[in-house]
Design a protein around this motif. Sequence first.
Motif, mmCIF file in Angstrom:
data_model
loop_
_atom_site.group_PDB
_atom_site.id
_atom_site.type_symbol
_atom_site.label_atom_id
_atom_site.label_comp_id
_atom_site.label_asym_id
_atom_site.label_seq_id
_atom_site.Cartn_x
_atom_site.Cartn_y
_atom_site.Cartn_z
ATOM 1 N N VAL A 17 0.843 -1.200 0.000
ATOM 2 C CA VAL A 17 0.000 0.000 0.000
ATOM 3 C C VAL A 17 0.880 1.252 0.000
ATOM 4 C CG1 VAL A 17 -1.685 1.333 1.336
ATOM 5 C CG2 VAL A 17 -1.960 -1.143 1.089
ATOM 6 N N VAL A 71 2.163 1.781 -3.445
ATOM 7 C CA VAL A 71 1.114 2.281 -4.337
ATOM 8 C C VAL A 71 0.878 3.767 -4.081
ATOM 9 C CG1 VAL A 71 -1.348 2.166 -4.888
ATOM 10 C CG2 VAL A 71 -0.018 0.058 -4.655
ATOM 11 N N ALA A 72 0.789 4.129 -2.776
ATOM 12 C CA ALA A 72 0.472 5.510 -2.416
ATOM 13 C C ALA A 72 1.567 6.464 -2.829
ATOM 14 C CB ALA A 72 0.216 5.607 -0.912
ATOM 15 N N GLY A 121 -1.158 8.369 13.596
ATOM 16 C CA GLY A 121 -1.680 9.459 12.770
ATOM 17 C C GLY A 121 -1.063 10.801 13.156
ATOM 18 N N LEU A 173 2.519 10.921 12.111
ATOM 19 C CA LEU A 173 2.618 11.053 10.661
ATOM 20 C C LEU A 173 2.391 12.502 10.239
ATOM 21 C CD1 LEU A 173 0.722 7.934 9.225
ATOM 22 C CD2 LEU A 173 3.108 8.535 8.822
ATOM 23 N N SER A 174 1.346 13.114 10.818
ATOM 24 C CA SER A 174 1.027 14.472 10.387
ATOM 25 C C SER A 174 2.057 15.483 10.893
ATOM 26 C CB SER A 174 -0.384 14.854 10.839
ATOM 27 O OG SER A 174 -0.488 14.700 12.226
ATOM 28 N N LEU A 197 5.536 6.908 6.187
ATOM 29 C CA LEU A 197 4.257 6.298 5.833
ATOM 30 C C LEU A 197 4.332 4.785 5.962
ATOM 31 C CD1 LEU A 197 1.409 6.270 4.651
ATOM 32 C CD2 LEU A 197 2.416 6.339 2.370
ATOM 33 N N LEU A 209 1.881 2.538 8.197
ATOM 34 C CA LEU A 209 1.005 1.487 7.693
ATOM 35 C C LEU A 209 1.313 0.149 8.339
ATOM 36 C CD1 LEU A 209 0.820 2.441 3.915
ATOM 37 C CD2 LEU A 209 -1.124 2.140 5.446
ATOM 38 N N GLY A 211 -7.007 2.962 6.213
ATOM 39 C CA GLY A 211 -5.984 3.051 5.175
ATOM 40 C C GLY A 211 -5.927 4.470 4.588
ATOM 41 N N ILE A 215 -4.363 7.025 7.209
ATOM 42 C CA ILE A 215 -2.917 6.965 7.423
ATOM 43 C C ILE A 215 -2.186 7.634 6.258
ATOM 44 C CG2 ILE A 215 -0.944 5.393 7.625
ATOM 45 C CD1 ILE A 215 -2.660 5.545 10.134
ATOM 46 N N VAL A 216 -2.630 7.265 5.045
ATOM 47 C CA VAL A 216 -1.948 7.832 3.871
ATOM 48 C C VAL A 216 -2.174 9.343 3.803
ATOM 49 C CG1 VAL A 216 -1.810 7.771 1.356
ATOM 50 C CG2 VAL A 216 -2.090 5.642 2.648
ATOM 51 N N ALA A 227 -2.796 11.289 6.324
ATOM 52 C CA ALA A 227 -2.044 11.938 7.407
ATOM 53 C C ALA A 227 -0.593 12.129 7.019
ATOM 54 C CB ALA A 227 -2.150 11.106 8.688
ATOM 55 N N ALA A 228 -0.073 11.129 6.261
ATOM 56 C CA ALA A 228 1.329 11.224 5.860
ATOM 57 C C ALA A 228 1.561 12.385 4.907
ATOM 58 C CB ALA A 228 1.766 9.907 5.209
ATOM 59 N N ARG A 257 0.524 15.207 5.512
ATOM 60 C CA ARG A 257 0.595 16.304 6.474
ATOM 61 C C ARG A 257 -0.357 17.446 6.136
ATOM 62 N NH1 ARG A 257 6.743 17.493 7.651
ATOM 63 N NH2 ARG A 257 5.772 18.544 9.404
ATOM 64 N N ILE A 300 -4.816 19.445 10.288
ATOM 65 C CA ILE A 300 -5.356 18.343 11.075
ATOM 66 C C ILE A 300 -6.873 18.276 11.019
ATOM 67 C CG2 ILE A 300 -5.631 19.482 13.315
ATOM 68 C CD1 ILE A 300 -3.772 16.233 13.114
ATOM 69 N N ALA A 350 -3.598 9.527 -3.624
ATOM 70 C CA ALA A 350 -2.961 8.401 -2.944
ATOM 71 C C ALA A 350 -3.834 7.808 -1.840
ATOM 72 C CB ALA A 350 -1.602 8.822 -2.384
ATOM 73 N N MET A 361 -6.429 5.575 -3.343
ATOM 74 C CA MET A 361 -5.795 4.369 -3.883
ATOM 75 C C MET A 361 -5.536 3.371 -2.764
ATOM 76 S SD MET A 361 -3.091 5.264 -6.834
ATOM 77 C CE MET A 361 -2.498 6.913 -6.617
ATOM 78 N N ALA A 362 -5.016 3.862 -1.641
ATOM 79 C CA ALA A 362 -4.748 2.979 -0.503
ATOM 80 C C ALA A 362 -6.041 2.318 -0.048
ATOM 81 C CB ALA A 362 -4.137 3.771 0.650
ATOM 82 N N VAL A 410 -7.057 -0.530 -2.331
ATOM 83 C CA VAL A 410 -6.196 -1.718 -2.268
ATOM 84 C C VAL A 410 -6.516 -2.557 -1.038
ATOM 85 C CG1 VAL A 410 -3.815 -2.511 -2.017
ATOM 86 C CG2 VAL A 410 -4.354 -0.694 -3.630
ATOM 87 N N VAL A 411 -6.858 -1.905 0.076
ATOM 88 C CA VAL A 411 -7.088 -2.703 1.291
ATOM 89 C C VAL A 411 -8.500 -3.298 1.347
ATOM 90 C CG1 VAL A 411 -5.360 -1.539 2.692
ATOM 91 C CG2 VAL A 411 -7.721 -0.672 2.673
#
Lengths: 520, 613
Positions: A44, A47-48, A258, A261-262, A268, A272, B32, B35-36, B38-39, B41, B44, B260, B263-264, B267-268
Motif C-alpha cells: 500500500v 502504491v500511495a 496518525g 505522521l502528520s 508512511l 502502515l 488506510g 494513514i496515507v 495523514a502522511a 501532512r 489536522i 494516494a 488508492m490505498a 487496495v485494502v
Amino acid sequence: MKPFDTRLLTAVPAARRPVTALAVVAAAQGAAAIAVAVSLALFVAAVATQGDWRTRGVWLLAAFLVRALLAVAAERVAVSAGATVSSALRRGLLARWLSVPVDERPDPARASVLATEGASAVEPYAARYLPALVAAVVVPVLAVVALLFVDPWSALIVVLTLPLLPLFAALIGASTRDDTTRRWQALEQLAGHFGDVMRGLPTLVAYGRARRQVDVVRTVSERHRGATMRTLRLAFMSSAALELLATISVAIVAVVVGLRLSHGSMSLEAGLLAILLAPEAYWPIRRVGQEFHAAADGAQALDDFVRAGDGLGSVTAPEPSPTHRTSGWGVGLTAVTGPSGVGKTTLLDRLAGVRRTDRLPEVTAAADRLGISADLGSGAVHYVTQQPFLPDGSVTEVLTLGAGDVGPERQWEALRRVGLDGVVMALPDGFESRLGDDGFGLSAGQRTRLGLARALLSDAPVLLLDEPTAHLDGDAAALVHDLVVDLARTRRVIAATHSPQLAALADDHVRLGARVEVPA
Amino acid sequence: MTTLARGRTDLLAGLWGGLALSSGVALTATSGWLIVRAAERPVILTLLMAIVSVRAFGMARPFFRYLERLRSHDRALDDLARDRTDVYAALIPLTPARLGRRSRSAVLTGVVNDLTDVVESQVRVRVPVLAAALTLVFATVLAGALLPVAGGVIAVWALVTVALHRWGLGLERGAQPVVGAARAEVGRAADLVARHTAQLQAIGAEGEVLARLDRAQDDLARALRRQSRGRALVTGGVLGLTGIACVVMAALAVRSDLGAPVMALLVVVPAALADTLLPLADAARAQARAEEAQSRVDALLDQEPAVAAAREPSRTVHLGEIGTTDAHPGTSPTVQLGEIGTTDAHPGTSPTVQLGEFFTGETDPKASRAVQLGEIGTGVPHLRLAGVTAGWVDGRRDVGPVDLDLPPGRRVAVVGANGSGKSTLLAVLARALDPSAGRYLVDGTDATGLGLEEVRGLVAVVDDEPHLFAADVRANLVLAAPDADDTAILAALHVAGLDGWFATLPDGLDTGLGAGGRGVSGGERTRIALARAVLSGRPVILLDEPVAQLDHATATAVMRDVWSATEGRSVVLVSHRAEGLDGVDEVIDLTADSPTSASSAQLTAASTPKDRP
C-alpha cells in the motif's frame, strides 16, 4: 479447564505426532498472517507513493499464496489430528476394558456413552481448539516483535493493552460465574426435556398421555428459548465488550501513528505497518476465547478418559500369546450342579476370568479346587454362556467370531455336530444368510447350539458351558450330550447344568448349595 | 405432513450482520485512507471527519454483531420451539409402529439431533450468507463510486468467490453421507465392545472386534480427510484470490487520477472482505448437514399411521382441547422452570422433581375407561384374534394367520424364533397395528369398529426398554393413572417387588429418576414399568420381551413378581427366553419347522416349556 491438558500427550502417545504437526502448522500460519500484514503495508505504501509497487505486489502475492497453502495444510492436519486423537483414546479405552474383568469396568450404558460420544467430543478439541491456542500464543508475540522493529512506540501500546483482554475476560467470567452456572443447570434441564419426552413417546402414547404433552413441549421449548437467550445475551455482550476493547486498543495505536505522521516524525511505511500489524496481536486471543467454550465438552471427555483409562497409553490389544495355551488342565467333563441362583454362572464367570470378585465363599472354594486360572485374552478358555452372544451378521461371521480364519469344511463339520447343518443348508444364502432382526430368526435352542458350534471351532483347551441343554428337546439334548462327552476326551470341559442325564455323564462333580439354604 | 420452519430467513438478523461486516470493511478502508492522508501532512482539521468515522465504524462493528447474534439466535430458538412442537405432534399417530421395530429410543434421539441441525442452519448458514452478500454489495458500490472499474473488480472477485463456495458446498454434500456412515460404523463397533465386553471375552473375540474398530476408525479418518477438502478449497481459494484482487486493484488504481489516500483505500478493501468471507467455509458444512437431517426427518414424518383410525382427520391434534395442568397435590404448580435453583420452595427437593409437573394432570380426551387407582376395571374383556395376519410394512406379512383366545384372566405365552412375528402379534393386540386380514374381537365386537383410544385403554404394555422420565418416582408412575394417590402408588410398587428398592430412596416418591436423577438397574427399570402397568388398572397386560436385557437370576425373580402382580388380569407374554414360562396357562409357539417359513406359522399349543425341572 486448563488451557492445555498435558495428560493428552502422556496418556495417549499416539497423539504426540499429530499434535506436534498441528502446532507447527498453526505457528507457521501465524507467521504467514504476519507476513501478509507486512507485505500488504509495504505494498500500500508503494502504491500511495507511486514507488516500486510491482515488486512488492509479487511479494504480496507470494505471502497470500503461502498463507493459502498453509490454510489448506492446516485444514488437513487439524482433521487428521482430531481423528487420530479421538481414535487412539477410544481404542485404548476399549482395549483396556477388554483386558479386565467386569468388576473393573463401568456399567455398559456409561461405557458405551464414553466410548462413542465421549471420544467424538475430543475431536473438535484437538482439531479446532488446539490450533487456536497455538495461534493465541504465537501470533501476538510475532506481531509485537515485528512492531518492535517497525515502531517501538506502537509495540509498547500493544504490550500495555494486550493483557487487558484476558483480564477483562476473567473479570466478566468471575462476576457472572454463579449466575451462569445456575442458568446452565436450568438450561440443561430444559434442553433435556424434549429429548426425554421424545424418548418416552412410546410410553406416553401407550398410556394415552402423548397429546397432552404437545402443549408442554411448546411451553418448555419457549422457556428454553427464554433461558437460553438470557444466557446468550450475557455471552454475546462480553464478547462484544472484548471486541470493543481490542478495537479501542488498535485505535490508540492508530491515533498516535496518525499524529506522528502528520507531524512528519514517522514514515508512511512505518505507519502502515504499525496500523496493520497491531490488530494481528488481538484477534487470536479473542478467537481462542470463543473456541475455549466450544472445546469444554472435549476437555471434560478427555478428563473422563484419562480417569477411566488410568494409564491408557500402555494398553495394547490383547494378542493371544501361545505361552498361555497350556493344556496342563487335563481332559474330562466336570458337571457343576445346584439349585438356581446358587452361583453356578458366577463360578463359570470366575473360571473364564470375566469376573474377579464374588461374595460367595463356596464359589471361591470351588474355583480354587478346579484350579483353572486363565488370563483374559490368552485364548485358553472358551466360554459358552446361557445366551450365547450372536452379533448381527452372516452365519459365517457369527460362527467364526473369535475363532479366526476357519475354512468352510470345518464350519460345516461344526454345524453338523450340533445338528444345525440342515437348517443352514435350507437357507437361501447358506453361510451368507444374515442372522438378526432383518435376517432369519433362531429359536433359543438353535442359538445355544450355534454357540456350541462356535466352541467347537475354537482351539481353547478349556471349555466352559452354562446350561448347554436348557432350551433343547430330547433329541437335540441327546446330540449335545454326546458332543460334550466327545469334547471331554480331548479338552477340559466344565458344564453347569440342571440336566441329570448330562450330570450322570461327568467324570467329576462340583455341587454348589448343598448346605446352603436357597430362597425359592 | 409437517413442514419444518425451513426457508424462513430472518432479514433483520441478516441486515444487522451485513452492517457489522460492512462496518469492518469500512473501518479498514477509512483507516488506510486516514494513514496515507495523514502522511501528506494536511491541516489536522481535514482529518477530523475520517477520525470520527474510524471511531464510529470501530464501535459499530461489535454493536451490530451483538444485535445480529441476539436476533438470529432468538429466531432460531423460536423455530426450534415450533419445529419441536410440530414434529412431536406429528409423531404421535406414527408411534410406535412407524418408528422402526427396534431401538425406537435411538430413532427418536436421532430426530432430536436432526431438528437441532436443521434449525442451526438459520444461525450458521442463512444469516451469515445474507450478511456476506450485503457486504459484498456495499463494497462493490463503495469501490464503484470511487472508481467504476474498481467496483467491477470487487464484483468479479465476489462472483468467483461465490462460485468457489458453491464448489465447496458440493464437496461437503458429497462427503456428508460418507462421514455419517463412517461415524455410525465407529459408533456400532465401539458400542458392541462397550456393551458386550464380557461376552466377547468369553469367546476370545477381543482381537477381532478391535480389528473391526480399527477398520471403522481408519475409514472415518479417510472420510473426514475427504470432507476437509471442501473447507480447504474455500479457505485456500479465498486467500489466494484476495492476493490477486489486491494487486489487480493496485494496477488499476495507479493508472487512475485518484489521490494516494483513495488508492490505498481501494487496495485494502479486498483484504478486508476476505476476513468476512472466510468464515463462510463453515456455512457449507452446516448446510450439508442440515439438508441431510431435513431429509431424514421428512422421510420419517412422511409415513401413514399404521392404524387406520389414527388417520381420521377428527383424530388429529386440536391444541385447544388440551386441558390445563392439574398439578399433583404436593408439587407446587407455581414453580417456574426459569427459577430453578434461585429459590427453593421445598427444601430437599431437587429441580428434577418439579419437572414432574409435566407428567401429572389430565389424560388425553377419550383415553381410557376411567379405571380407579390401580384397581382392575370392572370387566376384564375377552380378546380374540381370528385368523389374523399383520405386517409392519404394507403388503408384507410378518405374522399369521393366527388364532388367539384370551378370556378374562388367562395367561398366554407366545414363543418362537425371532422373526416369527411375536412382537407383531402383540402390536395388533395393543392396537398399534391394524390386522391386514382376519378379525380382532373385543368382547365379540370388532376392535377396528371401536374407538382407538378405547381399545388402547384396555391394555398396558411392558417392553424391554421401558423409559424413565427425568422426573420423580411419583410422576413416573402417575403418568399411567393421573388420579392415583400415594397409597395406590406405594401399593403398585409393592406388588412389582420394589419394596426393597424403594426403601433405599433418599426422598421416597420425590426421588428424581431418569437423566440427572438416580440410576436404576435393568431389573428395577422393568419392575417400574410393571408397577406402571399395575397402577394403570388396565385389565390386559402385554409383556414384550420384558426380561430380554436381564441376567438369568434377575429375570427369574422379575417374572415371579410379574405373575403375582398381574393376578386377576389377562396377560400375554412374548419372550424368547424360558424364564417365567412356568406361570402361564398356555404356550403358543409361532415357529414352524423351518425358520424360513415363519410367516406361515401354524398355531400349536405346546404343553410345557422344556428344561424346567
